[in-house]
Scaffold this motif. Structure first.
Motif, PDB file in Angstrom:
ATOM      1  N   SER A  63       0.833  -1.214   0.000  1.00 51.54           N
ATOM      2  CA  SER A  63       0.000   0.000   0.000  1.00 51.54           C
ATOM      3  C   SER A  63       0.858   1.251   0.000  1.00 51.54           C
ATOM      4  O   SER A  63       0.550   2.227  -0.696  1.00 51.54           O
ATOM      5  N   VAL A  64       1.938   1.245   0.781  1.00 53.31           N
ATOM      6  CA  VAL A  64       2.848   2.392   0.802  1.00 53.31           C
ATOM      7  C   VAL A  64       3.456   2.578  -0.583  1.00 53.31           C
ATOM      8  O   VAL A  64       3.457   3.688  -1.129  1.00 53.31           O
ATOM      9  N   PHE A  65       3.958   1.502  -1.164  1.00 54.55           N
ATOM     10  CA  PHE A  65       4.577   1.575  -2.487  1.00 54.55           C
ATOM     11  C   PHE A  65       3.586   2.113  -3.521  1.00 54.55           C
ATOM     12  O   PHE A  65       3.896   3.034  -4.274  1.00 54.55           O
ATOM     13  N   ALA A  66       2.386   1.573  -3.534  1.00 51.64           N
ATOM     14  CA  ALA A  66       1.376   2.009  -4.509  1.00 51.64           C
ATOM     15  C   ALA A  66       1.031   3.484  -4.318  1.00 51.64           C
ATOM     16  O   ALA A  66       0.957   4.254  -5.295  1.00 51.64           O
ATOM     17  N   ALA A  67       0.827   3.899  -3.072  1.00 54.68           N
ATOM     18  CA  ALA A  67       0.455   5.292  -2.796  1.00 54.68           C
ATOM     19  C   ALA A  67       1.548   6.265  -3.236  1.00 54.68           C
ATOM     20  O   ALA A  67       1.267   7.310  -3.821  1.00 54.68           O
ATOM     21  N   LEU A  68       2.794   5.900  -2.984  1.00 50.34           N
ATOM     22  CA  LEU A  68       3.900   6.782  -3.347  1.00 50.34           C
ATOM     23  C   LEU A  68       4.225   6.729  -4.834  1.00 50.34           C
ATOM     24  O   LEU A  68       4.854   7.638  -5.362  1.00 50.34           O
ATOM     25  N   ARG A  69       3.767   5.696  -5.517  1.00 43.78           N
ATOM     26  CA  ARG A  69       3.992   5.583  -6.965  1.00 43.78           C
ATOM     27  C   ARG A  69       2.832   6.105  -7.789  1.00 43.78           C
ATOM     28  O   ARG A  69       2.796   5.929  -8.996  1.00 43.78           O
ATOM     29  N   GLY A  70       1.843   6.748  -7.142  1.00 38.50           N
ATOM     30  CA  GLY A  70       0.801   7.418  -7.902  1.00 38.50           C
ATOM     31  C   GLY A  70      -0.605   6.908  -7.691  1.00 38.50           C
ATOM     32  O   GLY A  70      -1.545   7.485  -8.229  1.00 38.50           O
ATOM     33  N   LYS A  71      -0.787   5.836  -6.951  1.00 36.87           N
ATOM     34  CA  LYS A  71      -2.145   5.360  -6.668  1.00 36.87           C
ATOM     35  C   LYS A  71      -2.658   6.107  -5.439  1.00 36.87           C
ATOM     36  O   LYS A  71      -2.733   5.570  -4.340  1.00 36.87           O
ATOM     37  N   ASN A  72      -2.952   7.372  -5.667  1.00 35.65           N
ATOM     38  CA  ASN A  72      -3.450   8.271  -4.634  1.00 35.65           C
ATOM     39  C   ASN A  72      -4.438   9.233  -5.302  1.00 35.65           C
ATOM     40  O   ASN A  72      -4.558   9.226  -6.533  1.00 35.65           O
ATOM     41  N   PRO A  73      -5.174  10.021  -4.543  1.00 37.70           N
ATOM     42  CA  PRO A  73      -6.226  10.853  -5.131  1.00 37.70           C
ATOM     43  C   PRO A  73      -5.783  11.810  -6.240  1.00 37.70           C
ATOM     44  O   PRO A  73      -6.586  12.187  -7.092  1.00 37.70           O
ATOM     45  N   LYS A  74      -4.523  12.212  -6.258  1.00 37.94           N
ATOM     46  CA  LYS A  74      -4.040  13.135  -7.297  1.00 37.94           C
ATOM     47  C   LYS A  74      -3.132  12.454  -8.322  1.00 37.94           C
ATOM     48  O   LYS A  74      -2.535  13.139  -9.152  1.00 37.94           O
ATOM     49  N   SER A  75      -3.018  11.146  -8.250  1.00 36.69           N
ATOM     50  CA  SER A  75      -2.112  10.392  -9.133  1.00 36.69           C
ATOM     51  C   SER A  75      -0.697  10.973  -9.099  1.00 36.69           C
ATOM     52  O   SER A  75       0.007  10.999 -10.100  1.00 36.69           O
ATOM     53  N   MET A  76      -0.273  11.423  -7.930  1.00 37.87           N
ATOM     54  CA  MET A  76       1.019  12.067  -7.757  1.00 37.87           C
ATOM     55  C   MET A  76       2.098  11.015  -7.472  1.00 37.87           C
ATOM     56  O   MET A  76       1.968  10.221  -6.541  1.00 37.87           O
ATOM     57  N   VAL A  77       3.141  11.013  -8.280  1.00 41.65           N
ATOM     58  CA  VAL A  77       4.276  10.108  -8.096  1.00 41.65           C
ATOM     59  C   VAL A  77       5.279  10.791  -7.176  1.00 41.65           C
ATOM     60  O   VAL A  77       5.804  11.851  -7.502  1.00 41.65           O
ATOM     61  N   LEU A  78       5.521  10.186  -6.021  1.00 40.99           N
ATOM     62  CA  LEU A  78       6.404  10.792  -5.027  1.00 40.99           C
ATOM     63  C   LEU A  78       7.757  10.107  -4.904  1.00 40.99           C
ATOM     64  O   LEU A  78       8.677  10.655  -4.306  1.00 40.99           O
ATOM     65  N   ILE A  79       7.888   8.901  -5.425  1.00 39.38           N
ATOM     66  CA  ILE A  79       9.187   8.215  -5.435  1.00 39.38           C
ATOM     67  C   ILE A  79       9.356   7.502  -6.762  1.00 39.38           C
ATOM     68  O   ILE A  79       8.392   7.114  -7.407  1.00 39.38           O
ATOM     69  N   GLU A  80      10.607   7.338  -7.138  1.00 39.33           N
ATOM     70  CA  GLU A  80      10.958   6.555  -8.311  1.00 39.33           C
ATOM     71  C   GLU A  80      12.136   5.672  -7.932  1.00 39.33           C
ATOM     72  O   GLU A  80      13.282   5.978  -8.247  1.00 39.33           O
ATOM     73  N   PRO A  81      11.859   4.582  -7.215  1.00 38.87           N
ATOM     74  CA  PRO A  81      12.962   3.736  -6.738  1.00 38.87           C
ATOM     75  C   PRO A  81      13.660   3.000  -7.874  1.00 38.87           C
ATOM     76  O   PRO A  81      13.093   2.762  -8.929  1.00 38.87           O
ATOM     77  N   LYS A  82      14.914   2.670  -7.612  1.00 42.06           N
ATOM     78  CA  LYS A  82      15.672   1.850  -8.560  1.00 42.06           C
ATOM     79  C   LYS A  82      15.028   0.472  -8.636  1.00 42.06           C
ATOM     80  O   LYS A  82      14.377   0.010  -7.718  1.00 42.06           O
ATOM     81  N   ARG A  83      15.226  -0.202  -9.738  1.00 40.39           N
ATOM     82  CA  ARG A  83      14.630  -1.516  -9.975  1.00 40.39           C
ATOM     83  C   ARG A  83      14.972  -2.523  -8.874  1.00 40.39           C
ATOM     84  O   ARG A  83      14.156  -3.322  -8.464  1.00 40.39           O
ATOM     85  N   TYR A  84      16.224  -2.486  -8.393  1.00 41.72           N
ATOM     86  CA  TYR A  84      16.646  -3.456  -7.383  1.00 41.72           C
ATOM     87  C   TYR A  84      16.005  -3.203  -6.019  1.00 41.72           C
ATOM     88  O   TYR A  84      16.145  -4.012  -5.113  1.00 41.72           O
ATOM     89  N   MET A  85      15.290  -2.095  -5.853  1.00 39.87           N
ATOM     90  CA  MET A  85      14.622  -1.780  -4.592  1.00 39.87           C
ATOM     91  C   MET A  85      13.165  -2.242  -4.583  1.00 39.87           C
ATOM     92  O   MET A  85      12.435  -1.975  -3.647  1.00 39.87           O
ATOM     93  N   ILE A  86      12.754  -2.913  -5.652  1.00 38.08           N
ATOM     94  CA  ILE A  86      11.375  -3.368  -5.780  1.00 38.08           C
ATOM     95  C   ILE A  86      11.375  -4.871  -6.047  1.00 38.08           C
ATOM     96  O   ILE A  86      12.115  -5.359  -6.905  1.00 38.08           O
ATOM     97  N   GLU A  87      10.544  -5.584  -5.310  1.00 41.53           N
ATOM     98  CA  GLU A  87      10.367  -7.010  -5.551  1.00 41.53           C
ATOM     99  C   GLU A  87       8.922  -7.361  -5.201  1.00 41.53           C
ATOM    100  O   GLU A  87       8.455  -7.063  -4.110  1.00 41.53           O
ATOM    101  N   ASN A  88       8.217  -7.949  -6.152  1.00 38.73           N
ATOM    102  CA  ASN A  88       6.812  -8.325  -5.944  1.00 38.73           C
ATOM    103  C   ASN A  88       5.955  -7.146  -5.465  1.00 38.73           C
ATOM    104  O   ASN A  88       5.169  -7.273  -4.532  1.00 38.73           O
ATOM    105  N   ASP A  89       6.152  -5.990  -6.090  1.00 37.42           N
ATOM    106  CA  ASP A  89       5.409  -4.769  -5.745  1.00 37.42           C
ATOM    107  C   ASP A  89       5.607  -4.328  -4.304  1.00 37.42           C
ATOM    108  O   ASP A  89       4.729  -3.713  -3.698  1.00 37.42           O
TER     109      ASP A  89
END
Length: 131
Positions: A63-89
């Motif tokens: 939920s934190v990852f989704a919210a910070l990646r734009g799944k929020n009321p304004k579709s605002m992207v707040l982080i853009e983590p490197k690929r190696y920092m993400i696994e299974n969403d």
């Protein structure tokens, strides 16, 4: 979708004086520095999120990852983590363990399990910030 405001990116340095609690072997320090920086960026993004939307996202990692990646009321992207920092969403540390989040009304706590991938012991990397 909106992107992270430049002021938010610049404010990352303002939060760098907060302390971390971590004890690791010197050979592992090259992995500790990037996760500390990543956690600092997450703290800033979460503080901005709460300021913008009036509450933190749900505490589970996805939920934190989704919210910070734009799944929020304004579709605002707040982080853009490197690929190696993400696994299974989920946001993960350099050892592949999902980060743990805890929010209360005035504090943000983010925890990496550290090199031994077990939470609750001497090598955890813990960041707590007041809001």
């Amino acid at each position: 979708s909106e992107t992270c405001p430049q002021a938010l990116k610049q404010n990352l340095v303002l939060f760098s004086n907060n302390t971390y609690s971590v004890m690791v072997e010197p050979v592992l320090k090259e992995r500790v520095a990037p996760i500390k920086l990543f956690i600092s960026a997450l703290v800033v993004a979460l503080q901005y999120y709460r300021q913008e939307f009036g509450a933190f996202p749900r505490e589970d990692n996805r939920s934190v990852f989704a919210a910070l990646r734009g799944k929020n009321p304004k579709s605002m992207v707040l982080i853009e983590p490197k690929r190696y920092m993400i696994e299974n969403d989920e946001l993960v540390d350099p050892w592949g363990t999902p980060l743990a989040f805890n929010f209360d009304s005035n504090l943000i706590t983010i925890i990496s399990a550290g090199p031994n991938v077990a939470f609750g012991d001497h090598d955890d990397i813990v960041r707590t910030n007041p809001f």
